[in-house]
Design an enzyme around this catalytic site. Sequence first.
Site, PDB file in Angstrom:
ATOM      1  N   LYS A  14       0.831  -1.204   0.000  1.00  0.00           N
ATOM      2  CA  LYS A  14       0.000   0.000   0.000  1.00  0.00           C
ATOM      3  C   LYS A  14       0.876   1.268   0.000  1.00  0.00           C
ATOM      4  O   LYS A  14       2.094   1.182   0.233  1.00  0.00           O
ATOM      5  CB  LYS A  14      -0.918  -0.051   1.232  1.00  0.00           C
ATOM      6  CG  LYS A  14      -1.951  -1.195   1.185  1.00  0.00           C
ATOM      7  CD  LYS A  14      -2.785  -1.239   2.468  1.00  0.00           C
ATOM      8  CE  LYS A  14      -3.841  -2.327   2.427  1.00  0.00           C
ATOM      9  NZ  LYS A  14      -4.581  -2.441   3.711  1.00  0.00           N
ATOM     10  N   TYR A  54     -12.111  -3.126  -3.427  1.00  0.00           N
ATOM     11  CA  TYR A  54     -12.658  -3.263  -2.076  1.00  0.00           C
ATOM     12  C   TYR A  54     -14.188  -3.340  -2.110  1.00  0.00           C
ATOM     13  O   TYR A  54     -14.857  -2.779  -1.236  1.00  0.00           O
ATOM     14  CB  TYR A  54     -12.192  -2.095  -1.205  1.00  0.00           C
ATOM     15  CG  TYR A  54     -10.773  -2.264  -0.650  1.00  0.00           C
ATOM     16  CD1 TYR A  54     -10.418  -3.411   0.081  1.00  0.00           C
ATOM     17  CD2 TYR A  54      -9.808  -1.287  -0.825  1.00  0.00           C
ATOM     18  CE1 TYR A  54      -9.138  -3.574   0.595  1.00  0.00           C
ATOM     19  CE2 TYR A  54      -8.520  -1.446  -0.298  1.00  0.00           C
ATOM     20  CZ  TYR A  54      -8.196  -2.592   0.415  1.00  0.00           C
ATOM     21  OH  TYR A  54      -6.927  -2.753   0.940  1.00  0.00           O
ATOM     22  N   ASN A 127      -1.563  -0.376   7.473  1.00  0.00           N
ATOM     23  CA  ASN A 127      -1.012  -1.707   7.736  1.00  0.00           C
ATOM     24  C   ASN A 127      -0.192  -2.277   6.581  1.00  0.00           C
ATOM     25  O   ASN A 127      -0.022  -3.487   6.470  1.00  0.00           O
ATOM     26  CB  ASN A 127      -2.122  -2.664   8.159  1.00  0.00           C
ATOM     27  CG  ASN A 127      -3.222  -2.758   7.129  1.00  0.00           C
ATOM     28  OD1 ASN A 127      -3.111  -2.207   6.046  1.00  0.00           O
ATOM     29  ND2 ASN A 127      -4.282  -3.474   7.462  1.00  0.00           N
ATOM     30  N   HIS A 130      -1.968  -5.361   1.440  1.00  0.00           N
ATOM     31  CA  HIS A 130      -3.195  -6.134   1.228  1.00  0.00           C
ATOM     32  C   HIS A 130      -2.766  -7.522   0.771  1.00  0.00           C
ATOM     33  O   HIS A 130      -1.849  -7.652  -0.044  1.00  0.00           O
ATOM     34  CB  HIS A 130      -4.064  -5.507   0.132  1.00  0.00           C
ATOM     35  CG  HIS A 130      -5.075  -6.467  -0.413  1.00  0.00           C
ATOM     36  ND1 HIS A 130      -6.274  -6.717   0.221  1.00  0.00           N
ATOM     37  CD2 HIS A 130      -5.053  -7.283  -1.489  1.00  0.00           C
ATOM     38  CE1 HIS A 130      -6.939  -7.635  -0.462  1.00  0.00           C
ATOM     39  NE2 HIS A 130      -6.225  -7.992  -1.507  1.00  0.00           N
ATOM     40  N   GLU A 141      -9.143 -11.265  -7.703  1.00  0.00           N
ATOM     41  CA  GLU A 141      -8.300 -10.067  -7.558  1.00  0.00           C
ATOM     42  C   GLU A 141      -7.149 -10.073  -8.563  1.00  0.00           C
ATOM     43  O   GLU A 141      -6.813  -9.033  -9.131  1.00  0.00           O
ATOM     44  CB  GLU A 141      -7.770  -9.979  -6.120  1.00  0.00           C
ATOM     45  CG  GLU A 141      -8.881  -9.629  -5.130  1.00  0.00           C
ATOM     46  CD  GLU A 141      -8.451  -9.674  -3.670  1.00  0.00           C
ATOM     47  OE1 GLU A 141      -7.264  -9.923  -3.387  1.00  0.00           O
ATOM     48  OE2 GLU A 141      -9.318  -9.463  -2.799  1.00  0.00           O
TER      49      GLU A 141
HETATM   50  P1  ATP Z   1      -6.518  -6.344   3.295  1.00  0.00           P
HETATM   51  O1  ATP Z   1      -7.867  -6.694   2.687  1.00  0.00           O
HETATM   52  O2  ATP Z   1      -6.064  -4.915   2.965  1.00  0.00           O
HETATM   53  O3  ATP Z   1      -5.485  -7.397   3.045  1.00  0.00           O
HETATM   54  P2  ATP Z   1      -7.395  -7.362   5.759  1.00  0.00           P
HETATM   55  O4  ATP Z   1      -7.974  -8.476   4.936  1.00  0.00           O
HETATM   56  O5  ATP Z   1      -6.450  -7.712   6.852  1.00  0.00           O
HETATM   57  O6  ATP Z   1      -6.637  -6.327   4.851  1.00  0.00           O
HETATM   58  P3  ATP Z   1     -10.005  -6.153   5.761  1.00  0.00           P
HETATM   59  O7  ATP Z   1     -11.000  -6.444   6.836  1.00  0.00           O
HETATM   60  O8  ATP Z   1     -10.202  -6.790   4.414  1.00  0.00           O
HETATM   61  O9  ATP Z   1      -8.559  -6.444   6.339  1.00  0.00           O
HETATM   62  O10 ATP Z   1      -9.951  -4.560   5.587  1.00  0.00           O
HETATM   63  C1  ATP Z   1      -9.367  -3.958   4.462  1.00  0.00           C
HETATM   64  C2  ATP Z   1      -8.508  -2.798   4.893  1.00  0.00           C
HETATM   65  O11 ATP Z   1      -9.355  -1.764   5.402  1.00  0.00           O
HETATM   66  C3  ATP Z   1      -7.561  -3.097   6.051  1.00  0.00           C
HETATM   67  O12 ATP Z   1      -6.336  -3.647   5.621  1.00  0.00           O
HETATM   68  C4  ATP Z   1      -7.370  -1.727   6.658  1.00  0.00           C
HETATM   69  O13 ATP Z   1      -6.423  -0.959   5.930  1.00  0.00           O
HETATM   70  C5  ATP Z   1      -8.740  -1.103   6.502  1.00  0.00           C
HETATM   71  N1  ATP Z   1      -9.615  -1.286   7.672  1.00  0.00           N
HETATM   72  C6  ATP Z   1     -10.299  -2.401   8.021  1.00  0.00           C
HETATM   73  N2  ATP Z   1     -11.035  -2.218   9.143  1.00  0.00           N
HETATM   74  C7  ATP Z   1     -10.838  -0.929   9.510  1.00  0.00           C
HETATM   75  C8  ATP Z   1     -11.315  -0.098  10.580  1.00  0.00           C
HETATM   76  N3  ATP Z   1     -12.177  -0.541  11.494  1.00  0.00           N
HETATM   77  N4  ATP Z   1     -10.871   1.172  10.652  1.00  0.00           N
HETATM   78  C9  ATP Z   1     -10.022   1.662   9.745  1.00  0.00           C
HETATM   79  N5  ATP Z   1      -9.534   0.944   8.690  1.00  0.00           N
HETATM   80  C10 ATP Z   1      -9.927  -0.327   8.573  1.00  0.00           C
HETATM   81 MG    MG Z   2      -9.230  -8.178   3.233  1.00  0.00          MG
END
Ligand code: ATP
Ligand code: MG
Length: 163
Positions: A14, A54, A127, A130, A141
């Site tokens: 990211k 997303y 974080n 992705h 994807e």
């Molecule tokens: P990714 O899909 O990016 O690999 P993930 O699968 O660990 O991450 P997801 O639940 O799919 O997490 O959420 C997608 C992204 O949205 C997260 O990586 C984070 O950057 C953001 N995100 C998720 N939950 C929150 C939240 N409660 N507050 C802020 N940002 C969030």
């Molecule tokens: Mg995810």
Amino acid sequence: MPQSLFQRTLVLLKPDAIQRGLMGTIISRFESAGLKTVGMKLVWVDKEFSKKHYSAHVDKKFYIGLEEFITSGPVLAMAIEGIHAVDVVRKLVGPTEPKEATPGTIRGDFAHHSYDYADKKNIAIKNLIHASGNKEDAEKEIALWFDEKEMHTYKTVHEMHVF
Ligand code: ATP
Ligand code: MG
């Protein structure tokens, strides 16, 4: 080899990872585990593409911040291949919230953001990465991010020593 265990997964470094100069360090984690990069490119996505990538999150409260974050600079898109690649990559990356990610994981070693802090500031949790959540998402994807001609077939030494 059972084909279903031999998988491809999508990884995005990211904008925070790119802007912090962590590309090489993070890529080396995947290379060290013997995973194979079969596609790679820098892409600056727009809001429309963010909504496609997303799509599972567009109606969530944090989506606005997530869209702002993912469109704030180029991301490095990688298609990574290996045995159980989807799960292995998620394990190397660590859980979504860096605060809870254990040392040794990429998010645990290189970030420390929390849900509380992100939600108070109305921003996405920073974080770094992705990684596709499951095999079905990974296939969708990779098709969204890469053309067939951007995917490469070649042999690594691991294919001699592991497979
Ligand atoms: P990714 O899909 O990016 O690999 P993930 O699968 O660990 O991450 P997801 O639940 O799919 O997490 O959420 C997608 C992204 O949205 C997260 O990586 C984070 O950057 C953001 N995100 C998720 N939950 C929150 C939240 N409660 N507050 C802020 N940002 C969030
Ligand atoms: Mg995810």
